[in-house]
Design an enzyme around this catalytic site. Sequence first.
Site, PDB file in Angstrom:
ATOM      1  N   HIS A  50      -2.194   3.472   4.696  1.00 52.67           N
ATOM      2  CA  HIS A  50      -2.509   2.632   5.852  1.00 52.67           C
ATOM      3  C   HIS A  50      -3.910   2.921   6.368  1.00 52.67           C
ATOM      4  CE1 HIS A  50       1.767   1.357   6.634  1.00 52.67           C
ATOM      5  NE2 HIS A  50       1.911   2.311   5.739  1.00 52.67           N
TER       6      HIS A  50
ATOM      7  N   GLN B  79       5.479  -1.323   7.472  1.00 48.37           N
ATOM      8  CA  GLN B  79       6.053  -0.975   6.170  1.00 48.37           C
ATOM      9  C   GLN B  79       7.572  -0.892   6.217  1.00 48.37           C
ATOM     10  OE1 GLN B  79       4.026   2.150   4.020  1.00 48.37           O
ATOM     11  NE2 GLN B  79       5.915   2.769   3.031  1.00 48.37           N
TER      12      GLN B  79
ATOM     13  N   CYS C 293      -5.117   1.962   9.066  1.00 48.60           N
ATOM     14  CA  CYS C 293      -5.066   2.288  10.498  1.00 48.60           C
ATOM     15  C   CYS C 293      -4.889   3.786  10.706  1.00 48.60           C
ATOM     16  CB  CYS C 293      -3.971   1.496  11.208  1.00 48.60           C
ATOM     17  SG  CYS C 293      -2.314   1.760  10.554  1.00 48.60           S
TER      18      CYS C 293
ATOM     19  N   CYS D 226      -1.357  -4.498   8.696  1.00 49.25           N
ATOM     20  CA  CYS D 226      -0.618  -3.866   9.781  1.00 49.25           C
ATOM     21  C   CYS D 226      -0.615  -4.783  11.008  1.00 49.25           C
ATOM     22  CB  CYS D 226      -1.291  -2.540  10.101  1.00 49.25           C
ATOM     23  SG  CYS D 226      -0.829  -1.818  11.670  1.00 49.25           S
ATOM     24  N   GLU D 227       0.550  -5.048  11.535  1.00 47.62           N
ATOM     25  CA  GLU D 227       0.633  -5.938  12.699  1.00 47.62           C
ATOM     26  C   GLU D 227       0.127  -5.281  13.974  1.00 47.62           C
ATOM     27  OE1 GLU D 227       5.149  -5.486  14.413  1.00 47.62           O
ATOM     28  OE2 GLU D 227       4.850  -6.881  12.756  1.00 47.62           O
ATOM     29  N   HIS D 228      -0.051  -3.982  13.967  1.00 48.04           N
ATOM     30  CA  HIS D 228      -0.512  -3.294  15.172  1.00 48.04           C
ATOM     31  C   HIS D 228      -2.032  -3.287  15.305  1.00 48.04           C
ATOM     32  CE1 HIS D 228       3.487  -1.022  14.653  1.00 48.04           C
ATOM     33  NE2 HIS D 228       3.655  -2.032  15.478  1.00 48.04           N
ATOM     34  N   HIS D 229      -2.746  -3.210  14.171  1.00 46.62           N
ATOM     35  CA  HIS D 229      -4.205  -3.105  14.223  1.00 46.62           C
ATOM     36  C   HIS D 229      -4.914  -4.173  13.393  1.00 46.62           C
ATOM     37  CE1 HIS D 229      -2.580   0.993  14.934  1.00 46.62           C
ATOM     38  NE2 HIS D 229      -3.415   0.920  15.953  1.00 46.62           N
TER      39      HIS D 229
END
Length: 192
Positions: free
Chosen positions: A151, A123, A153, A82-85
């Site tokens: 996920h 995703q 996250c 995940c690019e956010h976490h």
Amino acid sequence: MRKQREETISKIESHYREILKLIGEDPEREGLLKTPGRAAKALYDITAGYDQDASEIASKAIFEHSGTGMVIVKDIEFYSMCEHHILPFFGKICVGYLPKGKIIGLSKLARIVNVFAKRLQVQERLTNQICNEISRALPNDGVIIACQGSHLCMKMRGVEKQESSTITYDYNGQFKDKPELRKEFMTLCGLA
């Protein structure tokens, strides 16, 4: 493309060593001595998609085909970050297309999935990138992708919902124009 492998891994390793210090750990203790190096190699391998060209992979296995029936490869497992976490998400992808004079080697579809999964991702974009690449690489009357992912996250931080999963779709051509084709694909992939 990234710099030379060993140079990049060495730089990532030094950052992991600092991260361990920042979270209150001692990177010199026995159990952590090799952790920065291991973590650096793992991150490098997990993001190998930045060093790969999906178009080049696809072009190596395009073959003549006179049929027009739907081709489906289902349950292609993937692992991404995940690019956010920068936490893992993983699951399965189902790829379908309607050939128009040509087909692609089945393993190339799985390799295309890997190229885009092995990058920092969301995703929704992963699903779209796979659809776009197959559409571009292969003469077709439509491409459809279904992606089901779990996920970490969502599971191990934040809302901590253990049973949650996400399903994303992308499609074009006849799959866009003919809902019955989408339904057939979803049924054959076990998503309907």
